[in-house]
Scaffold this motif. Structure first.
Motif, short mmCIF file in Angstrom:
data_model
loop_
_atom_site.label_atom_id
_atom_site.label_comp_id
_atom_site.label_asym_id
_atom_site.label_seq_id
_atom_site.Cartn_x
_atom_site.Cartn_y
_atom_site.Cartn_z
N ALA A 96 -49.42 -9.31 -100.72
CA ALA A 96 -50.46 -8.42 -101.21
C ALA A 96 -50.29 -7.06 -100.53
O ALA A 96 -50.05 -6.97 -99.32
CB ALA A 96 -51.84 -8.99 -100.90
N MET A 124 -46.99 -10.67 -107.89
CA MET A 124 -48.27 -11.22 -107.45
C MET A 124 -48.49 -12.53 -108.22
O MET A 124 -48.87 -12.52 -109.39
CB MET A 124 -49.40 -10.23 -107.71
CG MET A 124 -50.79 -10.70 -107.27
SD MET A 124 -50.92 -11.49 -105.62
CE MET A 124 -50.26 -10.23 -104.53
N THR A 175 -53.88 -7.97 -108.32
CA THR A 175 -54.11 -8.85 -107.17
C THR A 175 -55.56 -9.32 -107.14
O THR A 175 -55.85 -10.50 -106.91
CB THR A 175 -53.75 -8.11 -105.87
OG1 THR A 175 -52.38 -7.72 -105.94
CG2 THR A 175 -53.98 -8.98 -104.65
N GLY A 179 -54.32 -12.75 -108.62
CA GLY A 179 -53.88 -13.26 -107.32
C GLY A 179 -55.00 -13.98 -106.60
O GLY A 179 -54.88 -15.14 -106.19
N SER A 180 -56.14 -13.29 -106.49
CA SER A 180 -57.30 -13.88 -105.80
C SER A 180 -58.14 -14.74 -106.73
O SER A 180 -58.94 -15.55 -106.26
CB SER A 180 -58.19 -12.76 -105.25
OG SER A 180 -57.50 -11.97 -104.33
O1 LIG Z 1 -56.28 -13.13 -100.16
C1 LIG Z 1 -55.19 -12.57 -100.17
O2 LIG Z 1 -55.01 -11.52 -99.54
C2 LIG Z 1 -54.06 -13.18 -100.96
C3 LIG Z 1 -53.55 -12.24 -102.02
C4 LIG Z 1 -54.05 -12.80 -103.31
C5 LIG Z 1 -54.56 -14.10 -102.95
N1 LIG Z 1 -54.51 -14.32 -101.67
#
Ligand SMILES: O=C(O)[C@@H]1CCC=N1
Ligand SMILES: NC(=O)C1=CN([C@@H]2O[C@H](COP(=O)(O)OP(=O)(O)OC[C@H]3O[C@@H](n4cnc5c(N)ncnc54)[C@H](OP(=O)(O)O)[C@@H]3O)[C@@H](O)[C@H]2O)C=CC1
Length: 280
Positions: A96, A124, A175, A179-180
């Motif tokens: 990230a 990502m 992200t 990603g999250s």
């Molecule tokens: O929480 C985070 O920083 C990482 C990046 C996206 C998911 N988990």
């Protein structure tokens, strides 16, 4: 039983939640003999090799791709050992925040003057990669070749859907969303279960109905191909129970505002992580 090898060898640097999720998916697809660097993972199946430190990777290993999957704050510690491999293969970073230019410069700093510029591609992914249901968004700088982009697509397509963006700064919002995003969905399941128990349901039943509702709704959205807004309306009988709940959730200062604030906070953190950070 021997498994057909369909994916090229990788040097996976960091095999925790995300690196491990990708590795799980790649192993199912038949990964060529690879080196995995992680100080916690207990084992990897043969013919793959698990080493505890980047310094333990043999000099004569020739990966097709180096996959960086440490925490953003810990990647600088591996740069010196990884840099020689980055002259042989492109680097795919799933970190990230950390930018292509920042990672490329950090690798170049570890190489003799006059060395070629290491090629870094950013991706990502998300943890559903472990079951082949991931979503990965990639960005490649102009120096990356079509073959290198195709190799990224091939590796990441093996663990889910893949999309490419042309502007690296879009990666911060990506992200925040994909990603999250699995965490937000898991939180929804957690909260529905908690409210069910507080409302008098047996815990096992609350757990079952919360989890299966999240799973079933996601599967219906994918398999039907129907717009989620229409699927939502299909559940919402006029004057019925869902309408009452949605009047609360869809109020401008409720989910629309809360989610926007949450995603902006995640995207902001992604931007903050772009440079060297103190280890926390
Ligand atoms: O929480 C985070 O920083 C990482 C990046 C996206 C998911 N988990
Ligand atoms: N988790 C997720 O859902 C997603 C994560 N990402 C990105 O993936 C990256 C990894 O995240 P995540 O998997 O959650 O993190 P983890 O901490 O779970 O995994 C990283 C692993 O790498 C190990 N490691 C780091 N440096 C070294 C080293 N020098 N030698 C040996 N092992 C090392 C860590 O050990 P130790 O803890 O001891 O350092 C840890 O086991 C992050 O950059 C994150 O931004 C991207 C998308 C989704």
């Amino acid at each position: 039983m021997t498994q057909t090898t369909t994916l090229p060898p990788v040097l996976l640097v960091g095999c925790g939640n995300m690196g491990g999720a990708m590795l799980d998916g790649w192993l199912k697809e038949g990964l060529a003999p690879s080196f995995i660097i992680d100080r916690h993972r207990e084992s990897v199946p043969a013919p793959h090799h698990l080493v505890r430190s980047p310094d333990d990777v043999p000099d004569d290993f020739h990966p097709a791709m180096i996959v960086l999957a440490t925490k953003p704050q810990k990647v600088d510690a591996v740069m010196a050992a990884i840099a020689p491999f980055a002259l042989r293969a492109p680097v795919l970073s799933v970190l990230a925040g950390r930018t292509v230019a920042g990672l490329s410069d950090a690798l170049a700093d570890q190489l003799p003057a006059g060395s070629p510029v290491p090629v870094v591609i950013r991706a990502m992914p998300n943890t559903p990669c472990s079951i082949g249901q991931g979503m990965t968004v990639c960005y490649a700088p102009p120096i990356a070749t079509p073959a290198q982009r195709m190799l990224c697509t091939r590796l990441l397509r093996a663990v889910g859907d893949v999309a490419w963006i042309d502007h690296e700064d879009q990666m911060d919002m990506v992200t925040a969303i994909s990603g999250s995003g699995p965490a937000y969905v898991f939180l929804l399941a957690e909260l529905m279960e908690q409210v069910g128990v507080a409302g008098g349901l047996p815990p096992e039943l609350a757990r079952q109905i919360a989890r299966q509702t999240v799973a079933g709704a996601g599967a219906l959205m994918v398999r039907s191909g129907t717009d989620p807004a229409l699927l939502r309306r299909n559940v919402t009988s006029p004057g019925g129970t869902t309408q009452k709940a949605l009047e609360v959730l869809m109020a401008p200062d409720a989910w629309p505002a809360t989610l926007a604030t949450a995603l902006k906070a995640a995207a902001h953190r992604s931007r903050e992580l772009s440079g060297p950070q103190p280890v926390s």
